[in-house]
Design an enzyme around this catalytic site. Structure first.
Site, PDB file in Angstrom:
ATOM      1  N   GLU A  47       0.835  -1.219   0.000  1.00 62.07           N
ATOM      2  CA  GLU A  47       0.000   0.000   0.000  1.00 62.07           C
ATOM      3  C   GLU A  47       0.861   1.257   0.000  1.00 62.07           C
ATOM      4  O   GLU A  47       0.340   2.350   0.219  1.00 62.07           O
ATOM      5  CB  GLU A  47      -0.900   0.015   1.244  1.00 62.07           C
ATOM      6  CG  GLU A  47      -1.841  -1.165   1.371  1.00 62.07           C
ATOM      7  CD  GLU A  47      -3.152  -0.941   0.649  1.00 62.07           C
ATOM      8  OE1 GLU A  47      -3.282   0.096  -0.019  1.00 62.07           O
ATOM      9  OE2 GLU A  47      -4.026  -1.800   0.753  1.00 62.07           O
ATOM     10  N   HIS A 107      -3.870   2.178   8.705  1.00 63.02           N
ATOM     11  CA  HIS A 107      -5.018   1.455   8.159  1.00 63.02           C
ATOM     12  C   HIS A 107      -5.217   0.201   8.989  1.00 63.02           C
ATOM     13  O   HIS A 107      -4.260  -0.532   9.243  1.00 63.02           O
ATOM     14  CB  HIS A 107      -4.771   1.105   6.683  1.00 63.02           C
ATOM     15  CG  HIS A 107      -5.708   0.053   6.192  1.00 63.02           C
ATOM     16  ND1 HIS A 107      -7.073   0.211   6.241  1.00 63.02           N
ATOM     17  CD2 HIS A 107      -5.494  -1.191   5.682  1.00 63.02           C
ATOM     18  CE1 HIS A 107      -7.655  -0.884   5.770  1.00 63.02           C
ATOM     19  NE2 HIS A 107      -6.715  -1.749   5.442  1.00 63.02           N
ATOM     20  N   HIS A 135      -8.517  -2.872  10.552  1.00 67.04           N
ATOM     21  CA  HIS A 135      -9.814  -3.513  10.317  1.00 67.04           C
ATOM     22  C   HIS A 135     -10.599  -3.603  11.634  1.00 67.04           C
ATOM     23  O   HIS A 135     -10.764  -4.697  12.181  1.00 67.04           O
ATOM     24  CB  HIS A 135      -9.607  -4.925   9.742  1.00 67.04           C
ATOM     25  CG  HIS A 135      -8.805  -4.994   8.477  1.00 67.04           C
ATOM     26  ND1 HIS A 135      -8.155  -6.135   8.039  1.00 67.04           N
ATOM     27  CD2 HIS A 135      -8.551  -4.045   7.537  1.00 67.04           C
ATOM     28  CE1 HIS A 135      -7.538  -5.893   6.896  1.00 67.04           C
ATOM     29  NE2 HIS A 135      -7.744  -4.624   6.570  1.00 67.04           N
ATOM     30  N   HIS A 194     -14.460  -2.952   4.640  1.00 70.03           N
ATOM     31  CA  HIS A 194     -13.036  -3.287   4.651  1.00 70.03           C
ATOM     32  C   HIS A 194     -12.357  -2.821   5.953  1.00 70.03           C
ATOM     33  O   HIS A 194     -11.884  -3.644   6.725  1.00 70.03           O
ATOM     34  CB  HIS A 194     -12.366  -2.676   3.411  1.00 70.03           C
ATOM     35  CG  HIS A 194     -10.888  -2.896   3.351  1.00 70.03           C
ATOM     36  ND1 HIS A 194     -10.127  -2.591   2.254  1.00 70.03           N
ATOM     37  CD2 HIS A 194     -10.011  -3.375   4.269  1.00 70.03           C
ATOM     38  CE1 HIS A 194      -8.859  -2.896   2.487  1.00 70.03           C
ATOM     39  NE2 HIS A 194      -8.759  -3.359   3.711  1.00 70.03           N
TER      40      HIS A 194
HETATM   41  O1  2HA Z   1      -2.023  -4.418   3.671  1.00 72.50           O
HETATM   42  O2  2HA Z   1      -5.054  -4.470   5.121  1.00 72.50           O
HETATM   43  O3  2HA Z   1      -6.009  -3.578   2.846  1.00 72.50           O
HETATM   44  C1  2HA Z   1      -2.971  -5.085   4.331  1.00 72.50           C
HETATM   45  C2  2HA Z   1      -4.324  -4.517   4.173  1.00 72.50           C
HETATM   46  C3  2HA Z   1      -4.735  -4.018   2.859  1.00 72.50           C
HETATM   47 ZN    ZN Z   2      -7.074  -3.686   4.818  1.00 76.51          ZN
END
Ligand code: 2HA
Ligand code: ZN
Length: 269
Positions: free
Chosen positions: A118, A141, A143, A214
């Site tokens: 990323e 980022h 989840h 996501h």
């Molecule tokens: O790189 O979560 O969405 C790992 C992730 C990509």
């Molecule tokens: Zn991700």
């Protein structure tokens, strides 16, 4: 010798990333290699670090980003796990320097760990932040379970509807996430479209953006601040879920109670 021996400031940055990575794993927000962290650590770079011979040839970023030219980033490694980053940050992330052309980077230390896949999207966000003169240096980022769950129904992800529900669950959420939660509709992970939509949402004045179905993407002055905003928002999502699981729709704080919070914390909305 680790590059961390050359700068106390860099050591503190790396420790904060490792600590955050541990929290992400403990919270269950970082399955396998899920999630990413990149921090602009340019301010922590000493002349000794600048003198280190790079561990890699110049590697193309895949785009030209003039505002990150010459900047240094600490980045989670591609395919690396947050739980491993927590335990051994310098073996699961790398210090990179973007070359003056803004189109290539080199891995400087401690090991030739290739940064996250990323990287182009994270660097695009840093490029945007630097262009704007923002003091934000960290992007995260992850989840977060309950927030992502709430993005799985058409009932919530309308602009500001979700923010209002989350703000109204506990006073802290509005106080510490005063810009709320931006929403980006589902797009392919790693895509240029997702990166561009994320920047548009940040430009719309959000610090935390939901990637529908996501995860979230957060920007802040430092990585712990980014984590705290996501944690606070997810706490609200969890309270909402628990109220629903108890069989009722939570009332939420009243508009008057929320206005009182805005006044007390000098919030714009
Ligand atoms: O790189 O979560 O969405 C790992 C992730 C990509
Ligand atoms: Zn991700």
């Amino acid at each position: 010798m680790s590059v961390l021996n050359l700068s106390d400031k860099l050591r503190r940055e790396v420790d904060a990333v490792a600590e955050t990575a541990g929290y992400l794993w403990q919270k269950g927000w970082a399955e396998r290699n899920g999630g990413n962290i990149t921090v602009n650590v340019t301010d922590a770079i000493t002349p000794e670090i600048e003198a280190i011979t790079p561990l890699s040839e110049p590697i193309p970023i895949g785009m030209t980003l003039p505002h990150v030219a010459g900047k240094w980033f600490f980045c989670k490694g591609t395919n690396r796990r947050m739980r491993d980053l927590a335990r051994d940050p310098m073996a699961n992330a790398s210090l990179i320097r973007v070359l003056p052309d803004g189109a290539h980077y080199q891995i400087i230390a401690d090991q030739p760990v290739k940064p996250t896949s990323e990287l182009p999207s994270h660097l695009s966000v840093h490029n945007y932040l630097l262009a704007k003169g923002s003091p934000y240096r960290a992007s995260l980022h992850t989840h977060p379970i309950q927030l992502v769950a709430m993005s799985h129904t058409r009932e919530f992800p309308k602009k500001d509807v979700l923010t209002h529900i989350l703000w109204s669950m506990i006073p802290e959420t509005k106080a510490f996430c005063p810009r709320g939660l931006g929403i980006v509709p589902y797009m392919m992970p790693s895509s240029v479209e997702l990166a561009e939509a994320t920047i548009r949402a940040i430009d719309d004045d959000y610090d935390v953006v939901m990637w529908e179905k996501h995860g979230v993407f957060a920007v802040a002055t430092d990585v712990m601040e980014a984590f705290d905003m996501v944690d606070t928002l997810n706490k609200s999502a969890t309270i909402y879920r628990d109220a629903r699981a108890m069989g009722f729709v939570p009332d939420g704080m009243s508009d008057a109670q929320m206005r009182e919070i805005s006044l007390a914390f000098h919030l714009p909305k």
